[in-house]
Design a protein around this motif. Structure first.
Motif: not given
Length: 223
Positions: A182-185, A152-159, A173-177, A200-210
């Motif tokens: 998608r609306d809850k994760v 029941d995760a709130d977020m997914v990190g994809l490296s 992201v497409e699989l979540l939809k 932004k292009k793939i519809g993720a919520d954020c990018y983290a550099e480190n």
């Protein structure tokens, strides 16, 4: 609680944070535990982890990326950091900070065997008080969805550390939809070829550099 009376003056928080960070970089468990013992009672546990232990682990990650440190050193530093965090478990639980910030599934996408950056991110998110399920590297994309449902995760990190595997982030992201999730994760992407523009292009919520930025962004999105 023990205070430092050397020279008749107390150690400042900044000095304590540096001592904690340096102890992690040196990857000596006894030095980490001594620094944690010194800081406990003077500094909140969350700050000991965030500004001390995690800052040191982030420095280790940077040194590793620059080829100044090698994998065994990184693993020893991570082990030393984890032992320091364990010393603060009671205090974190008492403050309600431990595992209450949100649940995060984190992994490196299919086709990509890079692990260390993602592992540091998982360690630091855990240290910051998130419940983290690190599902490893070269993870089949459906496994992210299955684990999100299971926890029941709130977020997914994809490296993704290779340009050729970036597409896997988009596909998750497409699989979540497709699974109505998608609306809850929230989705955070990272890795050398990833960028804000890509997120932004793939519809993720954020990018983290480190790893440090990953903690900041996760808190912004989930708290």
């Amino acid at each position: 609680m023990f205070h430092d009376f050397n020279g008749g003056c107390n150690t400042t928080n900044e000095e304590l944070f540096k001592e904690l960070s340096d102890a992690v970089v040196s990857c000596k468990k006894d030095e980490v535990l001594a620094a944690v013992a010194k800081a406990k009672g003077n500094v909140p546990a969350v700050e000991i982890i965030d500004k001390g232990l995690a800052a040191g682990m982030n420095e280790v990650g940077v040194l590793f990326e620059r080829g100044k440190l090698f994998l065994p050193h990184v693993m020893m530093a991570a082990d030393a950091m984890s032992s320091g965090v364990a010393e603060l478990d009671d205090e974190m639980a008492g403050s309600g900070a431990a595992s209450k910030l949100g649940v995060i599934v984190n992994g490196t996408v299919e086709g990509d065997v890079h692990d260390i950056g993602k592992a540091i991110v998982s360690t630091m998110l855990q240290a910051a008080g998130f419940e983290v399920h690190d599902i490893g590297r070269d993870v089949p994309l459906q496994n992210f969805i299955d684990k999100i449902k299971e926890t029941d995760a709130d977020m997914v990190g994809l490296s993704a550390l290779m340009t050729t595997t970036l597409q896997g982030q988009k596909e998750v992201v497409e699989l979540l939809k497709e699974n109505g999730l998608r609306d809850k994760v929230k989705v955070m992407v990272g890795g050398a070829p990833a960028t804000d523009a890509w997120a932004k292009k793939i519809g993720a919520d954020c990018y983290a550099e480190n790893a440090s930025e990953a903690v900041v962004k996760a808190k912004e999105l989930l708290l």
